[in-house]
Design a protein around this motif. Structure first.
Motif, short mmCIF file in Angstrom:
data_model
loop_
_atom_site.label_atom_id
_atom_site.label_comp_id
_atom_site.label_asym_id
_atom_site.label_seq_id
_atom_site.Cartn_x
_atom_site.Cartn_y
_atom_site.Cartn_z
N UNK A 1 0.81 -1.21 0.00
CA UNK A 1 0.00 0.00 0.00
C UNK A 1 0.84 1.26 0.00
N UNK B 1 -4.08 -4.82 -8.89
CA UNK B 1 -5.28 -4.96 -8.07
C UNK B 1 -5.51 -3.77 -7.15
N UNK C 1 -6.18 0.11 -6.35
CA UNK C 1 -6.81 1.27 -6.96
C UNK C 1 -5.74 2.35 -7.21
N UNK D 1 -9.91 -1.82 -8.78
CA UNK D 1 -8.84 -1.77 -7.78
C UNK D 1 -9.39 -1.72 -6.38
N UNK D 2 -8.80 -2.48 -5.50
CA UNK D 2 -9.18 -2.38 -4.09
C UNK D 2 -8.45 -1.20 -3.50
N UNK D 3 -9.16 -0.47 -2.70
CA UNK D 3 -8.53 0.69 -2.07
C UNK D 3 -7.32 0.25 -1.25
N UNK D 4 -6.29 1.02 -1.32
CA UNK D 4 -5.07 0.69 -0.61
C UNK D 4 -5.30 0.53 0.89
#
Lengths: 329, 329
Positions: free
Chosen positions: A191, A222, A224, B184-187
């Motif tokens: 992240x 993957x 965002x 995208x998955x949020x970080x």
């Protein structure tokens, strides 16, 4: 060394004198109250920075070749005429008494380079304290006119997050995975990473480094996209710290990212937010320090913390009880 | 409603009376000083919990079918005889004045179920404050004998992290991705999720839900296993909140994970660490509240924060200046 702090220390730091910078860092790292006062006075004289360094956070597990990488990158930059400072946040120093860069034989070439400055991690008892001092050391390097400040950590516990809180961009160094056994990235790291570098992309490991890199590139898809990133970031790349292959490309990507973020105001906004958070945490720390200067309060706080952890007291009640014991001014 | 708080409120909450629970939550959400005192007294009477609920954090972007999922899961559990409470942390409520569960027509069936309790998000001005009250509301639901407390959030800003700080496990709900366009998955989320559920695995979307699920399963393999996880977690699964397909499997996985963690002491350790962090943040908040009760100090703190953000003052110096203005007791 501490005796020689004088009113001209700020001037000497600003002139880029490496010995003065080392003394200044020793001063901010000192736990003595009188030193703290001098440190604060020094920091005050050095703000605002006349020129910003590029602050690069770097993390990697033991064995990924972190110091080889830092030395190779540092020398490349120094040869280009850039002044490079290397600082370390060592989460293990409290226990081991050692430090990441404590081994004199590490980064020998870089440490002798006239354009470089290497500072081992301070041996402090608490990680938060170490990080605070390293944040201040980063500012001192900036004041001393360094172009690049590399802050490295082995990434145990919260150390990466703390390093990210003092960096403009964050690089994660990993080793090639053996076969198809995937090496897991520690949670929370993907992240904050802007670049994931698969090191040791040389000799026997080159092939698996490329495979590992492709897998991470896939994993990064993957996530965002972040507002502060141009197209293509975060990015996974291979590099060989040993033979230098890929190193110019890595530096070129780092520069491109930093340049883009500066142009779009992201670096300024990011530093402003970081500074506000350090300010808040300094206030919290200062206020807690004040109340726990009283030994009875300190003991009571520890006891209440235990009761809270055991579920016998609710956090809000425990805090209330503690604060009730402290007379308002 | 507030007038009716009496010395028997704790008793009524403990007896599981839903109306008393609603009043108790209103009390902890209140901003009034006298209400806060009553709330603290109530919380004190309710600790330690006689029995722990399973606290499930749930997050998902707007449109993923979060309320349909919560209602379907809630009704399934309630039909099994479990008492289910649903709380919301709504990061947008401060601005919109609305709330996640504010719409009366949402979760209509669940809200009428005698085993269920649904509480919309409080409209507070600051997310940290909302979360603190929701943490307290969670404890109230536990005291009222609920078996499961679902805390949901739409996941803007820090809201997921805050919800994770009051949950035993965390579920992320996502929608199937269209074609090969990866969503995208949020970080930071993949890091806290124990289960990633691809919802809407029904009708036309079933196929793409399965594809999306496979991709996330792959992405999860890149994360280093956590000590508190049994083999196979975190896990990605498909589910249809609409027709209920996959819902029993989801619940069975949630139960298996919670059971494993309890057996290995992870749930206890996790709650203890959470409680300590809430205790610390309550102390920080309380101390800052005390000093900023003075309007001049409050103004100075805001001004110093701006100077720090602009880089004109170093955080440590700004904090020092602020603290110097406040006489020690």
């Amino acid at each position: 060394m501490v005796e020689s702090y004088g009113p001209d220390l700020a001037r000497r730091v600003l002139s880029g004198e490496r010995r003065a910078l080392a003394q200044a860092i020793t001063l901010v790292e000192s736990g003595r109250t009188d030193h703290r006062e001098m440190a604060l006075s020094l920091l005050e004289q050095l703000a605002p920075p006349r020129r910003e360094a590029m602050r690069i956070g770097l993390s990697g597990a033991p064995g990924v070749g972190k110091s080889t990488f830092v030395e190779a990158l540092g020398i490349m930059l120094a040869e280009e005429g850039l002044r490079v400072a290397v600082l370390a946040v060592d989460p293990s120093s409290a226990r081991s008494g050692g430090s990441i860069l404590g081994d004199k034989t590490r980064m020998e070439r870089l440490s002798r380079h006239p354009k470089a400055f290497i500072r081992p991690s301070p041996s402090q008892t608490r990680l938060g304290g170490v990080a605070r001092r390293t944040y201040e050391a980063t500012a001192l390097c900036e004041a001393a006119g360094f172009d690049t400040v590399l802050v490295e950590t082995v990434g145990v516990g919260q150390s990466e997050t703390l390093v990210a809180e003092m960096s403009d961009l964050f690089v994660l160094l990993i080793a090639p995975a053996a076969g198809d056994e995937l090496q897991g990235i520690k949670r929370g790291i993907m992240e904050i990473a802007d670049l994931i570098l698969v090191n040791k992309a040389d000799g026997n490991l080159k092939r698996s480094a490329m495979g590992t890199c492709a897998e991470y590139a896939q994993a990064l898809r993957h996530l965002r996209p972040r507002q502060q990133d141009p197209e293509g970031f975060p990015k996974a790349m291979t590099v060989s710290a040993l033979n230098g292959e890929g190193l110019p490309e890595v530096w070129s990507q780092i520069r491109a990212l930093d340049e883009w973020r500066r142009r779009h105001g992201h670096r300024r906004r990011c530093r402003a937010a970081q500074a506000r958070r350090w300010f808040e945490s300094e206030i919290h720390r200062g206020l807690v320090e004040r109340i726990t200067a009283d030994r009875a309060v300190r003991q009571r706080m520890a006891d209440l913390g235990d009761l809270v952890a055991e579920g016998k007291l609710f956090p809000a009640n425990a805090a209330e009880e503690l604060l009730r014991r402290i007379p308002a001014k």
